[in-house]
Design a protein around this motif. Structure first.
Motif, PDB file in Angstrom:
ATOM      1  N   PHE A 107      58.589  52.890  22.740  1.00 17.54           N
ATOM      2  CA  PHE A 107      59.070  52.374  21.462  1.00 17.54           C
ATOM      3  C   PHE A 107      58.140  51.299  20.928  1.00 17.54           C
ATOM      4  N   VAL A 108      58.284  51.012  19.635  1.00 17.44           N
ATOM      5  CA  VAL A 108      57.622  49.886  18.988  1.00 17.44           C
ATOM      6  C   VAL A 108      58.585  49.299  17.968  1.00 17.44           C
ATOM      7  N   GLU A 109      58.675  47.973  17.912  1.00 20.14           N
ATOM      8  CA  GLU A 109      59.643  47.304  17.041  1.00 20.14           C
ATOM      9  C   GLU A 109      59.046  46.012  16.474  1.00 20.14           C
ATOM     10  N   PRO A 110      58.575  46.019  15.232  1.00 14.35           N
ATOM     11  CA  PRO A 110      58.140  44.771  14.596  1.00 14.35           C
ATOM     12  C   PRO A 110      59.338  43.853  14.354  1.00 14.35           C
ATOM     13  N   GLN A 111      59.139  42.552  14.581  1.00 13.94           N
ATOM     14  CA  GLN A 111      60.202  41.576  14.391  1.00 13.94           C
ATOM     15  C   GLN A 111      59.670  40.372  13.611  1.00 13.94           C
ATOM     16  N   PHE A 112      60.511  39.818  12.742  1.00 14.52           N
ATOM     17  CA  PHE A 112      60.130  38.686  11.916  1.00 14.52           C
ATOM     18  C   PHE A 112      61.201  37.608  12.015  1.00 14.52           C
ATOM     19  N   SER A 113      60.766  36.351  11.982  1.00 17.63           N
ATOM     20  CA  SER A 113      61.699  35.238  12.112  1.00 17.63           C
ATOM     21  C   SER A 113      62.565  35.104  10.862  1.00 17.63           C
ATOM     22  N   ALA A 114      63.881  35.103  11.069  1.00 15.48           N
ATOM     23  CA  ALA A 114      64.811  34.843   9.975  1.00 15.48           C
ATOM     24  C   ALA A 114      65.122  33.353   9.881  1.00 15.48           C
ATOM     25  N   TRP A 115      65.301  32.706  11.024  1.00 16.76           N
ATOM     26  CA  TRP A 115      65.525  31.267  11.103  1.00 16.76           C
ATOM     27  C   TRP A 115      64.844  30.754  12.360  1.00 16.76           C
ATOM     28  N   ASP A 116      64.246  29.592  12.272  1.00 14.22           N
ATOM     29  CA  ASP A 116      63.661  28.968  13.464  1.00 14.22           C
ATOM     30  C   ASP A 116      63.554  27.471  13.258  1.00 14.22           C
ATOM     31  N   LYS A 117      63.447  26.760  14.362  1.00 14.97           N
ATOM     32  CA  LYS A 117      63.271  25.305  14.353  1.00 14.97           C
ATOM     33  C   LYS A 117      62.449  24.927  15.567  1.00 14.97           C
ATOM     34  N   GLY A 118      61.440  24.080  15.360  1.00 11.96           N
ATOM     35  CA  GLY A 118      60.616  23.606  16.461  1.00 11.96           C
ATOM     36  C   GLY A 118      59.252  24.263  16.488  1.00 11.96           C
ATOM     37  N   SER A 119      58.323  23.607  17.137  1.00  7.81           N
ATOM     38  CA  SER A 119      56.964  24.128  17.263  1.00  7.81           C
ATOM     39  C   SER A 119      56.902  25.244  18.294  1.00  7.81           C
ATOM     40  N   GLY A 120      55.970  26.167  18.078  1.00  6.15           N
ATOM     41  CA  GLY A 120      55.731  27.222  19.050  1.00  6.15           C
ATOM     42  C   GLY A 120      56.708  28.371  19.002  1.00  6.15           C
ATOM     43  N   GLN A 121      57.502  28.478  17.923  1.00  2.00           N
ATOM     44  CA  GLN A 121      58.421  29.609  17.778  1.00  2.00           C
ATOM     45  C   GLN A 121      57.682  30.776  17.106  1.00  2.00           C
ATOM     46  N   PRO A 122      57.997  32.013  17.463  1.00  2.00           N
ATOM     47  CA  PRO A 122      57.307  33.157  16.847  1.00  2.00           C
ATOM     48  C   PRO A 122      57.701  33.347  15.379  1.00  2.00           C
ATOM     49  N   GLU A 123      56.692  33.383  14.505  1.00  2.00           N
ATOM     50  CA  GLU A 123      56.935  33.693  13.098  1.00  2.00           C
ATOM     51  C   GLU A 123      57.074  35.200  12.913  1.00  2.00           C
ATOM     52  N   TRP A 124      56.235  35.959  13.602  1.00  2.00           N
ATOM     53  CA  TRP A 124      56.379  37.410  13.652  1.00  2.00           C
ATOM     54  C   TRP A 124      55.800  37.903  14.964  1.00  2.00           C
ATOM     55  N   GLN A 125      56.304  39.045  15.418  1.00  2.00           N
ATOM     56  CA  GLN A 125      55.849  39.609  16.681  1.00  2.00           C
ATOM     57  C   GLN A 125      56.070  41.116  16.675  1.00  2.00           C
ATOM     58  N   ILE A 126      55.354  41.788  17.557  1.00  2.00           N
ATOM     59  CA  ILE A 126      55.524  43.229  17.733  1.00  2.00           C
ATOM     60  C   ILE A 126      55.974  43.465  19.168  1.00  2.00           C
ATOM     61  N   PHE A 127      57.155  44.028  19.303  1.00  2.00           N
ATOM     62  CA  PHE A 127      57.748  44.337  20.604  1.00  2.00           C
ATOM     63  C   PHE A 127      57.537  45.820  20.868  1.00  2.00           C
ATOM     64  N   PHE A 128      56.848  46.147  21.955  1.00  2.00           N
ATOM     65  CA  PHE A 128      56.650  47.555  22.292  1.00  2.00           C
ATOM     66  C   PHE A 128      56.696  47.728  23.796  1.00  2.00           C
ATOM     67  N   GLY A 129      56.956  48.959  24.226  1.00  2.00           N
ATOM     68  CA  GLY A 129      57.052  49.149  25.661  1.00  2.00           C
ATOM     69  C   GLY A 129      57.297  50.581  26.072  1.00  2.00           C
ATOM     70  N   LEU A 130      57.322  50.748  27.365  1.00  2.00           N
ATOM     71  CA  LEU A 130      57.641  52.017  28.013  1.00  2.00           C
ATOM     72  C   LEU A 130      58.666  51.748  29.099  1.00  2.00           C
ATOM     73  N   ASN A 131      59.852  52.313  28.948  1.00  2.00           N
ATOM     74  CA  ASN A 131      60.912  52.203  29.946  1.00  2.00           C
ATOM     75  C   ASN A 131      61.047  53.532  30.679  1.00  2.00           C
ATOM     76  N   MET A 132      61.172  53.461  31.983  1.00  2.00           N
ATOM     77  CA  MET A 132      61.308  54.668  32.792  1.00  2.00           C
ATOM     78  C   MET A 132      62.564  54.578  33.648  1.00  2.00           C
ATOM     79  N   GLN A 133      63.379  55.611  33.609  1.00  2.00           N
ATOM     80  CA  GLN A 133      64.572  55.728  34.444  1.00  2.00           C
ATOM     81  C   GLN A 133      64.368  56.887  35.415  1.00  2.00           C
ATOM     82  N   PHE A 134      64.662  56.629  36.686  1.00  2.00           N
ATOM     83  CA  PHE A 134      64.454  57.621  37.735  1.00  2.00           C
ATOM     84  C   PHE A 134      65.807  58.147  38.193  1.00  2.00           C
ATOM     85  N   MET A 135      66.107  59.389  37.808  1.00  2.00           N
ATOM     86  CA  MET A 135      67.409  59.975  38.087  1.00  2.00           C
ATOM     87  C   MET A 135      67.488  60.441  39.529  1.00  2.00           C
ATOM     88  N   ASN A 136      68.700  60.375  40.078  1.00  2.00           N
ATOM     89  CA  ASN A 136      68.900  60.799  41.469  1.00  2.00           C
ATOM     90  C   ASN A 136      68.760  62.315  41.620  1.00  2.00           C
TER      91      ASN A 136
END
Length: 266
Positions: free
Chosen positions: A237-266
């Motif tokens: 998956f890939v999911e762009p995210q943008f800050s709606a509200w934030d306070k303080g230094s070092g908070q993400p203004e925008w970011q891209i969340f992506f990944g690969l999840n694997m489930q191993f069935m019995n």
């Protein structure tokens, strides 16, 4: 943007897409509905990444790459799920400039799975602990922390699944010169199945730092694909995210969340 952080994020993204491309088999609706369940009754391994393109009060970027492993287990006929999460962090180093990369703090939680009477609804609650395993001071808290986790996932509908992950932790030991940890986080998530294993998703993490009253509330929407090969379910998956509200230094203004999840069935 820092070329080092951007390069790390892009290499991880291309690597995940390559691994995901190995999955070719069609996926059943039930597998697609359960692919994003953090309490699914199966062993799972996730490769997830946040490329943070802009931090508040700076012109810097950052990167967080997460290795996550989940394993169900039983104790005296009660069902539990253990999840371990270890980040590799790339953070800016003010005021000298530049970035540093290293292993971050290890987090473990064990969720007791409560019988909801509906096999499509998962509900768990339990303790969590974070150990100061960071390889560098700049990429970890240097604190031991502990707290609680609560998770809900509702897959009653094959079309739409939703839930949340709620957590809180507070430091109880560690380096006295570092700021204490007292953080609450709420991750609502929603997944809408488009068919054929393709789905729309939203899974931002809203964080409130009780210690200094800082917070980050991002919103986002992304797309994912679930496929199955043998007894392994691949979910990338890939999911762009943008800050709606934030306070303080070092908070993400925008970011891209992506990944690969694997489930191993019995």
């Amino acid at each position: 943007m820092n070329s080092s952080s951007r390069s790390v994020g892009l290499r991880l993204l291309f690597g995940m897409l390559f691994l995901a491309g190995l999955a070719q088999a069609p996926v059943h609706a039930q597998d697609a509905a359960q692919a994003n369940n953090p309490l699914a009754n199966m062993t799972a391994f996730n490769l997830q990444n946040y490329y943070i393109g802009d931090l508040t009060d700076t012109d810097d970027d950052a990167n967080q790459f997460w290795l996550r492993f989940a394993k169900p287990f039983s104790v005296n006929q009660s069902k539990w799920l253990l999840r371990a999460s270890l980040p590799v962090n790339t953070y800016p180093v003010p005021p000298s400039g530049g970035h540093t990369t290293g292993i971050g703090d290890l987090n473990l939680f064990a969720a007791y799975l409560i019988d909801t009477g509906n096999p499509a609804v998962s509900f768990g609650v339990g303790p969590q602990i974070t150990a100061p395993t960071a390889s560098k001071d700049e990429v970890g808290s240097e604190k031991w922390s502990a707290g609680l986790v609560n998770v809900l996932f509702d897959a009653s509908s094959a079309k739409f699944q939703y839930g949340y992950l709620l957590s809180w932790q507070q430091s109880f030991a560690g380096t006295n010169s570092r700021e204490d940890v007292n953080v609450a986080a709420f991750q609502p998530f929603a997944f809408y199945q488009l068919g054929g294993g393709t789905y729309l998703r939203a899974a931002p993490i809203w964080v409130y730092n009780i210690e200094n009253d800082n917070y980050s509330v991002p919103l986002g929407i992304g797309i994912g694909q679930v496929e199955k090969k043998g007894k392994t379910v691949y979910n990338y998956f890939v999911e762009p995210q943008f800050s709606a509200w934030d306070k303080g230094s070092g908070q993400p203004e925008w970011q891209i969340f992506f990944g690969l999840n694997m489930q191993f069935m019995n």
